[in-house]
Design an enzyme around this catalytic site. Structure first.
Site, mmCIF file in Angstrom:
data_model
loop_
_atom_site.group_PDB
_atom_site.id
_atom_site.type_symbol
_atom_site.label_atom_id
_atom_site.label_comp_id
_atom_site.label_asym_id
_atom_site.label_seq_id
_atom_site.Cartn_x
_atom_site.Cartn_y
_atom_site.Cartn_z
ATOM 1 C CG HIS A 47 -1.749 -1.008 1.563
ATOM 2 N ND1 HIS A 47 -3.105 -0.821 1.659
ATOM 3 C CD2 HIS A 47 -1.546 -2.325 1.802
ATOM 4 C CE1 HIS A 47 -3.691 -1.965 1.947
ATOM 5 N NE2 HIS A 47 -2.762 -2.898 2.039
ATOM 6 C CG LEU A 130 28.851 -2.070 5.762
ATOM 7 C CD1 LEU A 130 29.774 -1.041 5.124
ATOM 8 C CD2 LEU A 130 27.897 -1.397 6.727
ATOM 9 C CE1 TYR A 215 -2.401 -5.311 0.111
ATOM 10 C CE2 TYR A 215 -1.529 -4.616 -2.003
ATOM 11 C CZ TYR A 215 -1.332 -5.018 -0.696
ATOM 12 O OH TYR A 215 -0.044 -5.117 -0.210
ATOM 13 C CB ALA A 307 7.754 0.383 2.792
HETATM 14 P P1 FAD Z 1 14.480 -3.141 3.407
HETATM 15 O O1 FAD Z 1 13.365 -2.995 2.458
HETATM 16 O O2 FAD Z 1 14.621 -4.434 4.151
HETATM 17 O O3 FAD Z 1 15.821 -2.858 2.605
HETATM 18 C C1 FAD Z 1 17.083 -3.074 3.158
HETATM 19 C C2 FAD Z 1 18.053 -3.264 2.004
HETATM 20 O O4 FAD Z 1 19.379 -3.292 2.516
HETATM 21 C C3 FAD Z 1 17.842 -4.575 1.263
HETATM 22 O O5 FAD Z 1 17.802 -4.348 -0.120
HETATM 23 C C4 FAD Z 1 19.048 -5.428 1.693
HETATM 24 O O6 FAD Z 1 19.422 -6.368 0.710
HETATM 25 C C5 FAD Z 1 20.092 -4.351 1.922
HETATM 26 N N1 FAD Z 1 21.148 -4.754 2.886
HETATM 27 C C6 FAD Z 1 20.971 -5.390 4.068
HETATM 28 N N2 FAD Z 1 22.151 -5.559 4.685
HETATM 29 C C7 FAD Z 1 23.097 -5.017 3.867
HETATM 30 C C8 FAD Z 1 24.522 -4.910 3.971
HETATM 31 N N3 FAD Z 1 25.187 -5.376 5.041
HETATM 32 N N4 FAD Z 1 25.194 -4.297 2.966
HETATM 33 C C9 FAD Z 1 24.511 -3.798 1.872
HETATM 34 N N5 FAD Z 1 23.163 -3.901 1.733
HETATM 35 C C10 FAD Z 1 22.461 -4.499 2.733
HETATM 36 N N6 FAD Z 1 5.239 -1.721 4.348
HETATM 37 C C11 FAD Z 1 4.378 -0.803 3.808
HETATM 38 O O7 FAD Z 1 4.633 0.406 3.882
HETATM 39 N N7 FAD Z 1 3.226 -1.218 3.194
HETATM 40 C C12 FAD Z 1 2.895 -2.545 3.083
HETATM 41 O O8 FAD Z 1 1.840 -2.867 2.495
HETATM 42 C C13 FAD Z 1 3.785 -3.533 3.645
HETATM 43 N N8 FAD Z 1 3.513 -4.872 3.591
HETATM 44 C C14 FAD Z 1 4.409 -5.764 4.155
HETATM 45 C C15 FAD Z 1 4.113 -7.140 4.147
HETATM 46 C C16 FAD Z 1 4.991 -8.064 4.717
HETATM 47 C C17 FAD Z 1 4.635 -9.527 4.740
HETATM 48 C C18 FAD Z 1 6.209 -7.616 5.300
HETATM 49 C C19 FAD Z 1 7.184 -8.608 5.915
HETATM 50 C C20 FAD Z 1 6.496 -6.256 5.318
HETATM 51 C C21 FAD Z 1 5.597 -5.321 4.763
HETATM 52 N N9 FAD Z 1 5.854 -3.948 4.814
HETATM 53 C C22 FAD Z 1 4.982 -3.056 4.281
HETATM 54 C C23 FAD Z 1 7.049 -3.455 5.529
HETATM 55 C C24 FAD Z 1 8.153 -3.152 4.607
HETATM 56 O O9 FAD Z 1 8.460 -4.252 3.781
HETATM 57 C C25 FAD Z 1 9.428 -2.765 5.352
HETATM 58 O O10 FAD Z 1 9.119 -1.969 6.456
HETATM 59 C C26 FAD Z 1 10.324 -1.989 4.394
HETATM 60 O O11 FAD Z 1 10.762 -2.836 3.368
HETATM 61 C C27 FAD Z 1 11.521 -1.386 5.115
HETATM 62 O O12 FAD Z 1 12.316 -0.701 4.167
HETATM 63 P P2 FAD Z 1 13.867 -0.518 4.436
HETATM 64 O O13 FAD Z 1 14.381 0.180 3.232
HETATM 65 O O14 FAD Z 1 14.080 0.051 5.781
HETATM 66 O O15 FAD Z 1 14.450 -2.014 4.511
#
Ligand code: FAD
Length: 386
Positions: A47, A130, A215, A307
């Site tokens: 979403h 990293l 959805y 996210a």
């Molecule tokens: P991430 O998306 O986890 O990205 C982290 C990135 O860092 C990744 O690409 C990873 O490969 C990279 N990485 C990790 N460690 C290293 C390293 N040491 N060196 C280099 N790169 C690294 N959120 C919403 O807003 N709406 C939704 O509808 C929704 N539905 C969800 C459904 C499910 C089942 C789940 C599990 C989550 C959902 N979320 C949703 C939550 C959302 O997926 C996360 O909160 C969001 O992805 C967080 O974003 P981020 O960029 O902080 O982390």
């Protein structure tokens, strides 16, 4: 001449991509390092509320997303067994008028691809994990799994729930398994035509201890998606997801409404993910290092705002750097934390409780928020809330 500090973003997930794009637009020499060799179109939806779409507007992809996504007129909550309506939350035109942008649902892979395309491709590095970071005071030296090293003035940890940067700041500590899993499946809407049932654009089916959120993930409504929350006491798989099955889904949703049974019948592949959390962190930044998104506030996805919080963080972080001047980066980081901690912690709590929009309620505190316009709170001399 560019006097702005060099910034490295670790992780090109949704939060990291947003941070990278906004920093590059603001003129910061910014590199983004991602551990994955490439991204695939993983079977999942997401979403994007008006609060996120306002950030997408700044990044310059709001219109593309509006064209790509499904635009539900309502979020419905329904009793999983009887189908009785528990809430009808107006979205559609109401959201555009009252919250300042559209509410859409999209394919997560399509969104991610679009966001990553907004980054300067010459400063985006895949297959770069990293492993260590050394903040010497004058600069940060990063070491990657391939043995290479890089330097930057400031480093943003957008590296997700198992963040290496969080570990550097606070020591090793595994996230908490919440005791719930999420099943995720994309269904061809073509198959649903065989049923004389109404498949609504955005509906959450609830019972006492579980739910199924459903959805469309494309504007042409060809792909329908469900994501569940189902209790499962332990998670010992050691991977971020495993395959599930139609049989497992039937068992988990036994007695649920015929519409839910039809979705399970039409399921071809379904995966199962552990839902991980952390308690609010006492530290979001130190010296030249700062965290955002799941690296500092992972949550159950039951508000569909995980996210969203990562993307809002990215916007607020860039705003704070601009506000106080990046040379005062420690002040900027504290201003950022002061303006994000309370909101992210509240969203974490409501997500944990899984009460969001279950009954009719006013969602304006989430959807009307604009990280670029909200009045900034100043840190107190004792520091902001921890
Ligand atoms: P991430 O998306 O986890 O990205 C982290 C990135 O860092 C990744 O690409 C990873 O490969 C990279 N990485 C990790 N460690 C290293 C390293 N040491 N060196 C280099 N790169 C690294 N959120 C919403 O807003 N709406 C939704 O509808 C929704 N539905 C969800 C459904 C499910 C089942 C789940 C599990 C989550 C959902 N979320 C949703 C939550 C959302 O997926 C996360 O909160 C969001 O992805 C967080 O974003 P981020 O960029 O902080 O982390």
């Amino acid at each position: 001449m560019n006097n702005k500090p060099t910034i490295t973003v670790i992780g090109a997930g949704l939060g990291g991509a947003a941070a990278g794009a906004l920093l590059q637009q603001a003129g910061y020499p910014t590199k983004v390092y991602e551990q994955a060799p490439a991204f695939s179109r993983l079977g999942a939806g997401i979403h994007l509320g008006p609060n996120v779409m306002k950030v997408m507007r700044r990044i310059g992809i709001e219109e593309k997303l509006n064209a790509m996504g499904s635009h539900p007129d309502y979020w419905f909550s329904r009793n999983g067994m009887t189908g009785e309506y528990q809430s009808r939350i107006p979205l559609g035109e109401f959201a555009r008028e009252n919250y300042g942008a559209a509410y859409i649902t999209v394919h997560r892979g399509d969104l991610h691809e679009l966001m990553v395309s907004t980054l300067d491709q010459d400063n985006l590095y895949f297959d770069k994990r990293l492993v260590d970071v050394d903040d010497s005071g004058n600069k940060v030296v990063m070491t990657f799994a391939d043995g290479s090293t890089e330097e930057a003035d400031l480093v943003i940890g957008a590296d997700g729930v198992n963040s290496r940067l969080r570990e550097k700041l606070l020591g090793p500590e595994a996230p908490i398994y919440s005791g719930w899993v999420a099943h995720r499946a994309i269904i061809s809407a073509e198959k649903l035509k065989a049923y004389d049932l109404d498949f609504e654009a955005c509906v959450k089916w609830w019972s006492e201890d579980r739910h199924m959120m459903v959805y469309f993930v494309t504007g042409d409504e060809k792909e329908y998606y469900y994501v569940t929350g189902v209790p499962e006491p332990d998670w010992n798989h050691g991977t971020s997801f495993v395959d599930s099955s139609r049989e497992e889904m039937r068992k988990a949703f036994e007695g649920y409404h015929p519409t839910v049974q039809a979705l399970i019948d039409c399921t071809e592949t379904v995966t199962k993910w552990p839902l991980l959390e952390r308690n609010p962190l006492p530290l979001w930044h130190e010296n030249r290092l700062v965290l955002l998104g799941d690296a500092c506030h992972p949550m159950k996805p039951h508000m569909a705002q995980g996210a969203a919080m990562a993307i809002e963080d990215a916007a607020m972080l860039v705003r704070c750097l601009e506000e106080v001047g990046a040379e005062h980066y420690q002040q900027a980081f504290e201003l950022y934390r002061t303006n994000r901690f309370e909101r992210a912690s509240r969203v974490q709590q409501v997500s944990h409780d899984n009460t969001w929009l279950r009954e009719d309620e006013d969602p304006a505190w989430v959807f009307a928020y604009d990280p670029f316009e909200v009045p900034l709170k100043q840190p107190t001399s004792q520091g902001s809330p921890a």
